[in-house]
Design a protein around this motif. Structure first.
Motif, short mmCIF file in Angstrom:
data_model
loop_
_atom_site.label_atom_id
_atom_site.label_comp_id
_atom_site.label_asym_id
_atom_site.label_seq_id
_atom_site.Cartn_x
_atom_site.Cartn_y
_atom_site.Cartn_z
N SER A 140 1.02 -1.08 -0.04
CA SER A 140 -0.15 -0.04 -0.33
C SER A 140 0.92 1.17 0.13
O SER A 140 2.18 1.09 0.41
CB SER A 140 -0.95 0.08 1.12
OG SER A 140 -0.14 0.07 2.30
N LEU A 141 0.24 2.24 -0.31
CA LEU A 141 1.13 3.56 -0.28
C LEU A 141 1.71 3.90 0.76
O LEU A 141 1.28 3.97 1.79
CB LEU A 141 -0.21 4.68 -0.74
CG LEU A 141 0.70 5.93 -1.50
CD1 LEU A 141 1.51 5.68 -2.73
CD2 LEU A 141 -0.43 7.00 -1.76
N GLN A 142 3.16 4.12 0.83
CA GLN A 142 3.99 4.42 1.91
C GLN A 142 4.06 6.25 2.05
O GLN A 142 3.70 6.67 3.29
CB GLN A 142 5.50 3.91 1.61
CG GLN A 142 5.31 2.38 1.53
CD GLN A 142 4.45 1.51 2.61
OE1 GLN A 142 5.16 1.69 3.61
NE2 GLN A 142 3.63 1.19 2.35
N VAL A 143 4.37 6.72 0.99
CA VAL A 143 4.32 8.29 0.86
C VAL A 143 3.56 8.68 0.01
O VAL A 143 3.90 8.05 -1.27
CB VAL A 143 6.07 8.58 0.74
CG1 VAL A 143 5.85 10.13 0.87
CG2 VAL A 143 6.66 8.15 2.12
N VAL A 164 -4.33 9.22 -6.55
CA VAL A 164 -3.64 7.86 -6.84
C VAL A 164 -4.61 6.88 -6.75
O VAL A 164 -5.52 6.94 -6.01
CB VAL A 164 -2.29 7.94 -6.33
CG1 VAL A 164 -1.33 8.96 -6.71
CG2 VAL A 164 -2.38 7.62 -4.77
N GLY A 165 -4.50 5.80 -7.64
CA GLY A 165 -5.20 4.61 -7.35
C GLY A 165 -6.45 4.80 -8.11
O GLY A 165 -6.92 5.68 -8.61
N CYS A 166 -7.43 3.67 -7.92
CA CYS A 166 -8.76 3.55 -8.78
C CYS A 166 -9.39 2.66 -8.03
O CYS A 166 -9.32 1.34 -7.52
CB CYS A 166 -8.40 3.05 -10.00
SG CYS A 166 -10.00 2.91 -11.14
N ASN A 167 -10.80 3.03 -7.86
CA ASN A 167 -11.89 2.15 -7.05
C ASN A 167 -12.75 1.44 -8.29
O ASN A 167 -13.88 0.90 -7.68
CB ASN A 167 -12.75 2.94 -6.11
CG ASN A 167 -12.01 3.78 -5.24
OD1 ASN A 167 -10.95 3.25 -4.96
ND2 ASN A 167 -12.63 4.82 -4.56
N ASN A 168 -12.56 1.59 -9.62
CA ASN A 168 -13.26 0.75 -10.39
C ASN A 168 -12.80 -0.61 -10.57
O ASN A 168 -11.64 -0.70 -10.08
CB ASN A 168 -13.21 1.56 -11.78
CG ASN A 168 -14.04 2.59 -11.80
OD1 ASN A 168 -15.04 2.98 -11.06
ND2 ASN A 168 -13.67 3.96 -12.59
N VAL A 175 -4.54 -1.86 -13.51
CA VAL A 175 -4.07 -0.70 -12.67
C VAL A 175 -4.60 -0.83 -11.20
O VAL A 175 -3.95 -0.50 -10.38
CB VAL A 175 -4.73 0.54 -13.27
CG1 VAL A 175 -4.34 1.63 -12.42
CG2 VAL A 175 -3.51 0.73 -14.63
N PRO A 176 -5.98 -1.06 -10.78
CA PRO A 176 -6.32 -0.83 -9.37
C PRO A 176 -5.55 -1.96 -8.56
O PRO A 176 -5.18 -1.61 -7.29
CB PRO A 176 -7.76 -1.30 -9.55
CG PRO A 176 -8.12 -0.91 -10.84
CD PRO A 176 -7.05 -1.24 -11.78
N GLY A 180 -3.81 0.19 -6.06
CA GLY A 180 -4.44 0.39 -4.99
C GLY A 180 -5.70 1.33 -5.06
O GLY A 180 -6.10 1.88 -6.24
N LYS A 181 -6.41 1.38 -4.08
CA LYS A 181 -7.52 2.00 -4.03
C LYS A 181 -7.33 3.54 -4.14
O LYS A 181 -6.36 4.02 -3.79
CB LYS A 181 -8.30 1.99 -2.60
CG LYS A 181 -8.94 0.39 -2.50
CD LYS A 181 -10.11 0.38 -3.26
CE LYS A 181 -10.84 -1.09 -3.11
NZ LYS A 181 -11.86 -1.35 -4.04
#
Length: 455
Positions: A140-143, A164-168, A175-176, A180-181
């Motif tokens: 998951s995203l750290q920074v 950043v990320g995508c919920n689709n 890509v998701p 990540g979300k």
């Protein structure tokens, strides 16, 4: 007794993929420079003869892996001649393939993912010290990338990531899984970055997001993107605001109003269609249908008559019939896109579509693809012909046209993002001799806005 300091190590970052990757590469370059590295001279950079070569990868297309390993194969020979050279692989394919990259290319020194760009300098140092490859992938995203140092490719135009990320859950898209979300930045942070860019000389910004118009979902404001467009467009000194890429399902009329009513927001829209068949859109899990899509375009053009609209289309999705493809041709004909990015479907392991039955034969996909390209090329030519005689404002770029040096011309983008080539007097230097200091005051430089009549 005198000592000489070691020369700083040189680097080059090579980018494969989308605008998000280009912006991530700017962060990678910024972190390397903050750690004391310097850009390799242009001739060395072109031949990847640097102390550190970073490849920032994409995983969206099937050929992404072959492009990466083709690049790595070439770098193996360069590295064999350069003791101490290091090769790092980052980005989406690194997030996806992880340790298998070092298995396939044991001369790679560092592998890092999309969620931990910030560790690149430390991993390079650790690989040198330990004399073995370092692979570090965060889940998951750290920074948030926007907080990292950045070396901008351009002084006059900059990318600004708003999410950043995508919920689709599009069935064809990896890509998701890799980014990540969705995570949204606060509007104040975005505006502060835009103001900082303007203070450094930028007059154009492009707002970036995997689904840029779903911005605000994380803090519960469905109208946040339209508000942000208006606010960014009002920043003193900004001349041009663009954004990419929106999703038709989340595209609302308040965004059209913000585009139409904010003079600095450009009359340009990239609206991914993917397919004109409602059956295929359902199978893709694209939560809109062709008539809704065309309705959005109609409302955009009613509010912004000069808007140039571009798109993405995938040909040959599993189960696509000839009738489905005919529907795509129908929508493309009706949409009148100024240009389109057209793709042949390629199964991405880890996506639902890769396991669907009815994967189409390559020959069928190729034939349909050629028909689509021919249709879009005709429409593009007709739309471009309609520009003849118009007066447009062009933001001069640093050599966007491949033949600029040979043909004594400069290139830039009109407000609607069409590429425009400008001729210059034969007395004006071109190519590598074109330094700003040597040019007369009335000669266009990169970053200048000039008016031209289209011929």
């Amino acid at each position: 007794m005198s000592t000489t300091l070691d020369a700083p190590r040189t680097y080059v970052v090579r980018t494969l993929g989308c605008q998000m990757n280009v912006h991530d590469s700017e962060h990678m370059a910024g972190m390397l420079e903050a750690a004391g590295y310097v850009p390799a001279p242009s001739q060395d950079a072109a031949s990847s003869r640097a102390d550190v070569v970073v490849i920032n990868t994409c995983a969206v297309r099937e050929n992404a892996a072959s492009r990466l390993y083709g690049n790595l194969g070439q770098l193996a020979a360069v590295k064999a001649e350069r003791p101490g050279m290091q090769i790092a692989v980052g980005g989406c394919l690194a997030q996806k393939d992880r340790g298998t990259i070092v298995d396939r290319a044991p001369w790679v020194d560092v592998v890092f993912g999309t969620h931990n760009l910030d560790v690149l300098p430390a991993l390079l140092e650790r690989a040198r010290h330990n004399e073995r490859a370092q692979v570090e992938i965060a889940e998951s995203l750290q920074v948030f990338p926007s907080t990292l140092p950045t070396r901008r490719e351009s002084v006059y135009a900059g990318w600004v990531s708003i999410s950043v990320g995508c919920n689709n859950t599009c069935t064809f898209c990896i890509v998701p899984h890799l980014r990540g979300k969705e995570r949204d930045r606060r509007p104040g942070e975005v505006l502060a970055e835009v103001e900082a860019l303007v203070s450094q000389g930028a007059i154009e910004v492009t707002l970036l997001g995997q689904n840029v118009n779903s911005y605000g979902v994380e803090f519960g404001d469905r109208l946040a993107f339209g508000k942000l467009l208006r606010a960014v467009g009002a920043v003193p000194g900004i001349e041009r605001v663009r954004f990419t890429s929106p999703h038709p399902a989340a595209f609302t009329d308040d965004v059209i109003a913000a585009m139409a009513q904010t003079p600095t927001v450009m009359p340009q829209l990239h609206m991914p269609l993917q397919s004109g068949s409602d059956a295929v859109l359902r199978a893709m899990r694209r939560s809109y249908r062709s008539e809704k899509f065309l309705g959005i375009l109609q409302r955009v053009r009613a509010a912004i008559p000069d808007a140039a609209i571009t798109t993405d289309v995938i040909v040959g999705f599993p189960g696509e019939t000839e009738e489905d493809f005919a529907q795509t041709l129908r929508v493309v004909e009706a949409a009148r896109f100024s240009s389109a990015f057209t793709f042949q479907y390629s199964p991405r392991p880890g996506t639902p579509a890769a396991d669907l039955p009815d994967q189409l034969p390559k020959a069928v996909v190729q034939e349909r693809y050629e028909r689509l390209v021919a249709l879009q090329e005709r429409i593009s030519a007709e739309e471009h012909a309609g520009q003849v005689g118009r007066t447009v404002e062009v933001l001069v770029a640093e050599g966007e046209g491949r033949k600029d040096g040979a043909t004594r011309r400069i290139t830039g983008r009109a407000a609607d993002n069409r590429l425009v080539h400008l001729t210059e007097p034969a007395t004006v230097p071109s190519g590598p001799d074109r330094s700003a200091e040597e040019l007369a005051d009335d000669v266009a430089r990169p970053g200048d806005l000039v008016t031209a009549t289209v011929t």
